[in-house]
Design a protein around this motif. Structure first.
Motif, PDB file in Angstrom:
ATOM      1  N   VAL B 149      -0.378  -0.058   2.262  1.00 19.68           N
ATOM      2  CA  VAL B 149       0.643  -0.539   2.541  1.00 19.68           C
ATOM      3  C   VAL B 149       0.770  -1.830   3.234  1.00 19.68           C
ATOM      4  CG1 VAL B 149       2.911  -0.228   3.858  1.00 19.68           C
ATOM      5  CG2 VAL B 149       1.858   1.694   2.989  1.00 19.68           C
ATOM      6  N   GLY B 150      -0.300  -2.014   4.234  1.00 20.08           N
ATOM      7  CA  GLY B 150      -0.511  -3.270   4.799  1.00 20.08           C
ATOM      8  C   GLY B 150      -0.657  -4.419   3.635  1.00 20.08           C
ATOM      9  N   PRO B 151      -1.817  -4.670   3.031  1.00 18.99           N
ATOM     10  CA  PRO B 151      -2.178  -5.603   2.048  1.00 18.99           C
ATOM     11  C   PRO B 151      -1.071  -5.600   0.863  1.00 18.99           C
ATOM     12  CG  PRO B 151      -3.586  -3.871   1.826  1.00 18.99           C
ATOM     13  CD  PRO B 151      -2.935  -3.447   3.056  1.00 18.99           C
ATOM     14  N   VAL B 152      -0.331  -4.449   0.365  1.00 22.77           N
ATOM     15  CA  VAL B 152       0.540  -4.466  -0.563  1.00 22.77           C
ATOM     16  C   VAL B 152       1.809  -5.243  -0.150  1.00 22.77           C
ATOM     17  CG1 VAL B 152       2.347  -3.310  -1.731  1.00 22.77           C
ATOM     18  CG2 VAL B 152       0.007  -2.566  -1.925  1.00 22.77           C
ATOM     19  N   THR B 153       2.075  -5.057   1.297  1.00 22.03           N
ATOM     20  CA  THR B 153       3.369  -5.863   1.708  1.00 22.03           C
ATOM     21  C   THR B 153       2.895  -7.278   2.113  1.00 22.03           C
ATOM     22  OG1 THR B 153       3.864  -3.583   2.750  1.00 22.03           O
ATOM     23  CG2 THR B 153       4.879  -5.700   3.662  1.00 22.03           C
ATOM     24  N   GLY B 154       1.720  -7.420   2.471  1.00 18.13           N
ATOM     25  CA  GLY B 154       1.347  -8.868   2.919  1.00 18.13           C
ATOM     26  C   GLY B 154       1.302  -9.670   1.569  1.00 18.13           C
ATOM     27  N   ALA B 155       0.983  -8.941   0.461  1.00 13.55           N
ATOM     28  CA  ALA B 155       0.653  -9.598  -0.860  1.00 13.55           C
ATOM     29  C   ALA B 155       2.314 -10.109  -1.204  1.00 13.55           C
ATOM     30  CB  ALA B 155      -0.002  -8.786  -1.729  1.00 13.55           C
TER      31      ALA B 155
END
Lengths: 121, 253
Positions: B149-155
């Motif tokens: 969830v972290g990198p998907v949201t960040g991206a």
């Protein structure tokens, strides 16, 4: 035939993960939404249907149960390829956040299971 | 020597079966002889796996633990998302549907709490460490949900690379703590039945952490925890860049 069990498992996984991908696309999310969960429901329904119709052969059971028992070895292999080094050297912010999160969620689980038990007759 | 390395490299997945089998055998031996069975063999095996991952990271400087060493690349395949999901689905074969259905609503409730609580903690800690912009705060908070969830949201929000790295770091560390900690936490939080396993899956979220942790606690609980936890990343990716981001932005202005 053992392959029937493995194939049943594979078909359920493919349909579930496929639906999860479609669900993700429909919701404009760059991720699979519950695909594995859907696959689990499918496989469980398939077992119940087969058992009811007297078609649950030993081969089908062997083919699926083999993979279920391989679960722990797979988890060990999964642990062996985590980026432990970077997680361990992420600095205090990373450590504090992770520890607090796990502690808070564990406390809520404890609370819910206590309340939940009280409700039971 | 190089013949042996070549052989093991070429037989990747087969090598992985042998290596993991040896780890589990030794772990059960340690469990029986050194701890008198108090610490479950699977818990020791997972810990050993994490130890190898650490060693792999130190040796190669890569991101995939021991699997970055060519000889052990098969471990990457055996423990990758493909076979992991396949085996999780297989565990559903023996699930008691009545029990799963009765806990369905509770699971959904736990899922919601398990998304909001980690996010709020992540945002609060990031704010304490001096991050003030909504994108960074949301990305770090999302990492506390799961490391996907972290990198998907960040991206999706266009977060900076160091913030993304922090976000992933939080998620991975959370997964590892859950993997190691579950067997020890279990007696204190009533984690001994399918119902509480589903609550646990919803709150902890991380599929690798929950399933690994439950496997080390009581393998019978794995499918119940996994059933809910597999929705966690999807739900997180859905609300992270949307509702949660807008909420944070409303506060930061």
């Amino acid at each position: 035939m053992t392959i029937y069990g493995v194939a049943l498992l594979a078909i359920c996984t493919l349909i579930g993960v496929g639906l999860g991908d479609l669900l993700g696309m429909a919701l404009h999310v760059k991720a699979n939404v519950g695909g594995v969960g859907i696959a689990m429901v499918l496989l469980n329904s398939a077992r119940i249907w087969l058992a009811r119709n007297g078609a649950l052969s030993a081969g089908i059971k062997l083919g699926t149960e083999f993979w279920a028992t391989m679960y722990i070895p797979i988890v060990v292999a999964m642990a062996a390829q985590q980026n432990v080094l970077s997680a361990a050297s992420g600095g205090p912010m990373v450590i504090i956040t992770a520890v607090l999160t796990v502690a808070a969620c564990a406390a809520v689980v404890a609370l819910i299971s206590k309340i939940d038990k009280g409700d039971r007759p | 020597m190089s013949f042996l390395v070549d052989l093991l490299t070429k037989q990747g997945l087969i090598t992985a079966f042998a290596v993991v089998g040896a780890i589990i055998y030794l772990s059960h031996l340690i469990s029986k002889c050194l701890t008198g069975g108090r610490i479950h063999g699977s818990a020791i095996a997972i810990l050993a796996g994490l130890g190898l991952a650490y060693a792999g990271g130190v040796i190669t400087g890569g991101q995939k633990g021991i699997a970055d060493i060519p000889m052990f690349a098969g471990i990457g395949l055996l423990g990758g998302a493909l076979l992991r999901d396949f085996a999780i689905v297989a565990t559903a074969f023996e699930v008691d549907v009545a029990q799963a259905r009765r806990a369905g609503l509770l699971g959904a409730f736990a899922l919601a709490l398990g998304t909001v609580i980690p996010f709020a903690i992540g945002v609060a800690v990031a704010r304490f460490y001096g991050y003030t912009d909504a994108v960074s705060l949301t990305t770090i908070g999302a990492g506390a949900i799961t490391y996907i969830v972290g990198p998907v949201t960040g991206a999706a929000l266009g977060a900076s690379s160091p913030v993304m790295a922090l976000s992933i770091g939080v998620g991975v560390l959370k997964a590892i703590i859950v993997m190691i900690g579950t067997p020890f936490l279990a007696p204190f939080i009533g984690l001994n039945n399918p119902r509480s396993a589903m609550t646990y899956g919803g709150l902890m979220g991380t599929v690798s952490g929950v399933t690994g942790g439950l496997a080390a606690t009581d393998p019978k609980l794995v499918p119940y925890g996994a059933l809910i936890a597999t929705f966690h990343t999807g739900v997180g990716c859905l609300v992270g860049p949307s509702i949660l981001y807008f909420t944070v932005r409303a506060f930061t202005g």
